[in-house]
Structures are given as C-alpha cells and as structure tokens.
Write a protein that holds these residues in place. Structure first.
Motif: not given
Length: 433
Positions: A140, A202, A206, A209
């Motif tokens: 992260y 972003s 993340q 994901s």
C-alpha cells in the motif's frame, strides 16, 4: 435549523490528537483500530422480491481467482419504474456501513441476519486494507503518507478471513459492496482532504486491487472467491471523515461511478447531482433534548454525547441509547410524514459506549420495518438500488420533489402536487431545481 459543530475526526478515535472539527457538519468516521502497527429481501416497486439471479451460476474466475462472475446478483428489487402522475413517492431508507470489517465482535453477521429478517438491503463500504494482510502492508502506497501507513491499521489474518466470509454473504444476500478507500487519513498534510484527483485515482486503484487480488496477497488459495466482479460492482463510496469530495468527484465521474456518499451536513431534501454524480450526503436530523441537529451517523451522535470518549461511564448508556434511537426515528418520521426525502444513515461495526449505537440502529430498523409491514411503500435499499430508482424518474418530477422543503408537506397533497408536472420545466435529472 442548525447542526452541532461537536464532531470528531478519525484521529480523535485513535487518540492521536484533538479531533474536534471547526466547521459545522464535518463528520468523523471510520472503523476501529485492530492490530495496527501504523498508528427474505427488500421489495421492488411491486412490493415483492424478484428472483433476478440466484448466485449459483457456475463461477467464472476473474484474475487470480479472488473474485468471480456468478451471474446477476440475487435478491434484487423489481426493475424501477417512473412515478405515475399523482403517485406518492416511496420512502427510501439506506443503512450504510463504513469499513465493513469483521473483527470478532459479531456485528457484521448480526446486521446481515437483521436485514434478512426484515427484508432490508444495505450498502457496505469496504476498506480495501481490510483484505490486505499486515505482512504485505508495504504493497500500500498511500498518497502523501509513508508506504504501508494506515490510520485504521490492519486486520489479523483471522479477521480478514471473517471479513471475506461476510462480504461474500452480503453480496449473495443482495447488498451492495462499495468502498471506504484504504488508510483513512483525516489529519495533517497526508489528510484525504488535501488529495488531488490523481491521488484519489491511485487510492481507488489500490483499494480495488486489494479486493481483486486478496488470494495473491494472502496465499489463501483454498478459500472461495468473492462472487462478484468488483470493477462492475463498485459504483460509489464514502470518503474517510467525509473529506475530499471536491477532488474525488472528477475521478469518480471518469470511472463511471454513479453516486458519492461523502457530503457532510446534508439536509433532508431530495438529492441532486454534483459533477455528474449523485450526491447522497449524511443528513441533519433532530437531536432529542437539544435545539441543534446532528448528522445521521453513529459516530456523530457519539461525539455529541460523550465528546472525546468512546468508552464513557456506563450509567450514561441507557439514556444515550434511547436518545440515539429517537434521533434516527425522528429523522425517518420527519421525511416519511412530509417531503418523503430519502433517509440516509451511516454506521460502523463498533461497540463504542457499550455498543449502544448498534442497538439504536437495530431498534430503528425494526421500527421502520414495522411501519413497512402496515402496507406502506417504505423501501430499505442500498445506495445502488436507490440510484437505479432515481435514474428512471422524469426530470420534471424530480425537480418538483426538490421544491418541497425539510419537514414540509406538498401543497394540496401528493396527488395534487404531482398530478401535473408540466410546469416544473425540463430540469435535467439530478440537477438543482
């Protein structure tokens, strides 16, 4: 009306500093700190469920198999239809949950059971980090913060597995899985309130994901996949501490998101769109015993009852539980008996002050369900389901609905008020009237 300015940021919960917000209506939100090293179903228009998908279709793995396509989501309402001339609008109620992690306190399954018992759907804003093992925290890279940092910490492996189990069940029960993003940064230079649109992109990439690759990140290849395609499922979220919406919205629009639930201090009126995205704010609702109003979220009620404490003396709990319950029910009743504006409630799976806010939410849902059982057109839905309904309404009807103020009844009653909407103009759907 005025709303209290006694609200706390997430840092207030963590004990990292004074959390009182200066601006009226600013809400603190998040879920609790856990293992941190860094810091039958809802009815549709016809009033009955539609078997639009069983969730039992042969699963088609997506990517590494963390998620899968299993067909249409089960237990969805009938397809929404436009209001007929003179028809009274339904009363929509949305219960939503920030973080949506199961940490061994049984709150996630408690409310899944409650929703199933009373034919309710909800929105669960999943924090992406709650599916990322702490051993992999350096995957992260939060904007304006050190790699691996998080103001809500990371769950234990067992709690991640429990979260996966409950998220899986939630979707199969017909609930929505949105996002609460990741690290929940509310203060200092790294606050989400300072993030650019590119940084929000972003953060979202993340968060997605971590949901779509939890098997790769955890190594738990023997566990079943989540039964949905998150790229398609994710159509809205709520930001940490209700900060940063202005810069989030351009990114949300580019991603095709349909709504955002990050606005603080909204009023109980019919919604509009901001930057092409439906704006569903937490709302100011009556606060029994006070002349000011409070936001429709458990944490903001807490902030006005016990200031900086999430574990106040227990002798306060019965009175506070009753006050919180009455606040929610008053908000529902005001909308239901007047302008029928949708009622939005925000929650966390937390046992603050002895769990009284969870009791208040349960009591409120049961109260609304009893009203619904009387045959009234009350719909306990997710944000996504409510968005579906809004998107099919005639622009002129929505324009008229927005003209009915908080606590006001439509002139001449609903039949007369919506009998002829031709004079409302052609305001585009979602625009301010």
């Amino acid at each position: 009306m005025r709303t209290s300015n006694r609200t706390l940021t997430r840092r207030g919960i963590l004990g990292l500093g004074a959390g009182a917000a200066a601006a009226a209506g600013l809400a603190g939100c998040g879920t609790g700190t856990h293992s941190s090293s860094d810091g039958s179903h809802q009815a549709g228009d016809a009033g009955k469920p539609s078997p639009s998908g069983s969730g039992k279709a042969p699963a088609k793995p997506i990517g590494d198999g963390s998620t899968s396509y299993t067909g249409k989501q089960p237990h969805q309402p009938d397809a929404p239809v436009p209001l007929e001339p003179g028809q009274t609008p339904p009363q929509f109620v949305v219960f939503s949950w920030d973080g949506a992690g199961e940490v061994g306190n049984g709150l996630f399954p408690r409310f899944l059971d409650l929703a199933q018992e009373h034919g309710a759907h909800m929105t669960f804003f999943l924090s992406g980090l709650y599916l990322l093992p702490e051993s992999k925290k350096r995957l992260y890279d939060p904007p304006n913060n050190p790699r691996g940092a998080s103001d809500i910490g990371y769950l234990t492996d067992e709690h991640i597995k429990a979260t996966l189990k409950n998220v899986r069940r939630a979707w199969l029960d017909g609930h929505e899985i949105g996002t609460h993003f990741n690290g929940h940064f509310c203060g200092g230079g790294g606050s989400v309130g300072n993030w650019t649109s590119a940084q929000w992109r972003s953060e979202i990439d993340q968060a997605k994901s971590f949901v779509k690759e939890w098997k790769t990140n955890s190594g738990w290849t023997d566990l079943p996949a989540l039964p949905f395609d998150y790229d398609k499922e994710l159509v809205g979220g709520r930001t940490p501490c209700l900060l940063g919406q202005d810069n989030l919205l351009p990114t949300a629009r580019e991603l095709g998101w349909r709504y955002d639930a990050s606005s603080p201090g909204g009023r109980q009126v019919w919604p509009v769109k901001k930057d092409g995205v439906w704006d569903f704010p937490l709302q100011q609702i009556p606060f029994p015993g006070h002349s000011f109003e409070v936001l429709s979220m458990d944490y903001n009620i807490l902030a006005n009852q016990s200031v900086n404490s999430t574990k106040a003396p227990a002798h306060n709990y019965p009175g506070w539980r009753e006050q919180a319950t009455k606040a929610y029910i008053s908000g529902f009743k005001r909308a239901y008996e007047t302008n029928r504006a949708p009622f939005f409630i925000g929650n966390h799976f937390e046992e603050w002050n002895g769990g009284i806010y969870m009791d208040a939410v349960e009591n409120t849902l049961k109260h609304i369900a009893r009203e619904k059982e009387k045959g009234e057109d009350i719909r306990l839905v997710s944000f996504r389901q409510f968005t579906d309904w809004m998107d099919v309404q005639k622009p002129e009807v929505l324009a008229k609905l927005r003209n009915v103020e908080v606590g006001q009844q439509p002139t001449g009653g609903w039949n007369a008020f919506l009998k002829d909407t031709s004079s409302a103009g052609s305001t585009p759907s979602g625009s301010a009237a």
